[in-house]
Enzyme design. Structure first.
Site, PDB file in Angstrom:
ATOM      1  N   ASP A   1      -2.067  -0.334   3.802  1.00  0.00           N
ATOM      2  CA  ASP A   1      -1.037  -1.383   3.814  1.00  0.00           C
ATOM      3  C   ASP A   1       0.184  -0.864   3.040  1.00  0.00           C
ATOM      4  O   ASP A   1       0.041  -0.318   1.948  1.00  0.00           O
ATOM      5  CB  ASP A   1      -1.593  -2.652   3.151  1.00  0.00           C
ATOM      6  N   ILE A   2       1.371  -1.006   3.638  1.00  0.00           N
ATOM      7  CA  ILE A   2       2.572  -0.461   2.966  1.00  0.00           C
ATOM      8  C   ILE A   2       3.108  -1.389   1.878  1.00  0.00           C
ATOM      9  O   ILE A   2       3.966  -0.980   1.103  1.00  0.00           O
ATOM     10  CB  ILE A   2       3.729  -0.132   3.943  1.00  0.00           C
TER      11      ILE A   2
ATOM     12  N   GLN B   1      -0.508 -15.531   8.053  1.00  0.00           N
ATOM     13  CA  GLN B   1      -0.495 -14.294   8.857  1.00  0.00           C
ATOM     14  C   GLN B   1       0.947 -13.936   9.214  1.00  0.00           C
ATOM     15  O   GLN B   1       1.689 -14.776   9.724  1.00  0.00           O
ATOM     16  CB  GLN B   1      -1.324 -14.479  10.132  1.00  0.00           C
TER      17      GLN B   1
ATOM     18  N   HIS C   1      -6.303  -8.462  12.077  1.00  0.00           N
ATOM     19  CA  HIS C   1      -6.630  -7.378  11.143  1.00  0.00           C
ATOM     20  C   HIS C   1      -7.396  -7.911   9.949  1.00  0.00           C
ATOM     21  O   HIS C   1      -7.295  -9.086   9.606  1.00  0.00           O
ATOM     22  CB  HIS C   1      -5.366  -6.653  10.684  1.00  0.00           C
TER      23      HIS C   1
ATOM     24  N   HIS D   1      -8.069  -7.251   5.872  1.00  0.00           N
ATOM     25  CA  HIS D   1      -7.573  -6.612   4.651  1.00  0.00           C
ATOM     26  C   HIS D   1      -8.766  -6.244   3.771  1.00  0.00           C
ATOM     27  O   HIS D   1      -9.645  -7.084   3.530  1.00  0.00           O
ATOM     28  CB  HIS D   1      -6.731  -7.599   3.841  1.00  0.00           C
TER      29      HIS D   1
HETATM   30  P1  AMP Z   1      -0.932 -10.593   7.452  1.00  0.00           P
HETATM   31  O1  AMP Z   1       0.127 -11.371   6.722  1.00  0.00           O
HETATM   32  O2  AMP Z   1      -2.347 -11.007   7.173  1.00  0.00           O
HETATM   33  O3  AMP Z   1      -0.595 -10.565   8.922  1.00  0.00           O
HETATM   34  O4  AMP Z   1      -0.856  -9.114   6.911  1.00  0.00           O
HETATM   35  C1  AMP Z   1       0.006  -8.147   7.407  1.00  0.00           C
HETATM   36  C2  AMP Z   1      -0.050  -7.006   6.447  1.00  0.00           C
HETATM   37  O5  AMP Z   1       0.544  -5.885   7.070  1.00  0.00           O
HETATM   38  C3  AMP Z   1       0.676  -7.242   5.125  1.00  0.00           C
HETATM   39  O6  AMP Z   1      -0.226  -7.038   4.055  1.00  0.00           O
HETATM   40  C4  AMP Z   1       1.798  -6.224   5.147  1.00  0.00           C
HETATM   41  O7  AMP Z   1       2.040  -5.690   3.881  1.00  0.00           O
HETATM   42  C5  AMP Z   1       1.272  -5.182   6.099  1.00  0.00           C
HETATM   43  N1  AMP Z   1       2.249  -4.401   6.831  1.00  0.00           N
HETATM   44  C6  AMP Z   1       3.379  -4.831   7.439  1.00  0.00           C
HETATM   45  N2  AMP Z   1       3.980  -3.823   8.085  1.00  0.00           N
HETATM   46  C7  AMP Z   1       3.210  -2.732   7.903  1.00  0.00           C
HETATM   47  C8  AMP Z   1       3.295  -1.371   8.321  1.00  0.00           C
HETATM   48  N3  AMP Z   1       4.307  -0.920   9.063  1.00  0.00           N
HETATM   49  N4  AMP Z   1       2.319  -0.520   7.922  1.00  0.00           N
HETATM   50  C9  AMP Z   1       1.295  -0.950   7.155  1.00  0.00           C
HETATM   51  N5  AMP Z   1       1.152  -2.216   6.735  1.00  0.00           N
HETATM   52  C10 AMP Z   1       2.088  -3.096   7.095  1.00  0.00           C
END
Ligand code: AMP
Length: 137
Positions: A33-34, A96, A102, A104
């Site tokens: 996760d970034i 979300q 996905h 975590h």
């Molecule tokens: P959610 O809010 O459960 O949909 O989580 C989405 C997650 O994706 C969040 O924890 C973000 O930090 C992460 N995220 C968003 N863009 C990216 C990306 N390009 N690469 C990796 N993680 C990402």
């Protein structure tokens, strides 16, 4: 809910956007996760296009959770994690932000979780954590 082929994770799956990958097979991808909520925050996604867990076919869900467990074990060993929070947000109402289902994996306590999708992490630090997870897989 209709699946948006242009969502960030769909673009990562197609190789259009970069990701710090730790595991990949024909059905699942795991990457860092970034905007980590703790060091080692990792995401596991099925390649099946589905917005939420409720949309995901049961066989894909079953296989994905096996990979979630496999990656969790690698986080435990590779990062010496004492505990891991497994989080899954289904629907904007749950918070979300990316509309591709996905899981975590966050190696911390639920009482010490950082803010969700709030701040970019240090790329070099995240890459170093990914190497440790990969080495433990
Ligand atoms: P959610 O809010 O459960 O949909 O989580 C989405 C997650 O994706 C969040 O924890 C973000 O930090 C992460 N995220 C968003 N863009 C990216 C990306 N390009 N690469 C990796 N993680 C990402």
């Amino acid at each position: 809910m209709a699946y948006d082929e242009q969502n960030i994770f769909a673009r990562i799956l197609r190789g259009e956007l970069p990701a710090i990958k730790v595991y990949e097979d024909d059905q699942v991808l795991a990457f860092m996760d970034i905007m980590p909520q703790a060091d080692g925050h990792t995401l596991v996604i099925p390649k099946t296009p589905a917005v939420t867990l409720l949309d995901l076919p049961a066989d894909a869900a079953a296989y994905t959770i096996q990979v979630v467990q496999k990656v969790a074990k690698a986080i435990e060993v590779g990062l010496d994690a004492q505990g891991i929070v497994l989080m899954q947000l289904s629907g904007a109402a749950a918070g979300q932000t990316v509309p591709h289902v996905h899981f975590h994996l966050i190696p911390t306590s639920v009482h010490q979780l950082g803010k969700h999708a709030a701040q970019m992490g240090d790329q070099e630090k995240i890459k170093a954590q990914a190497e440790k997870i990969k080495a433990a897989l």
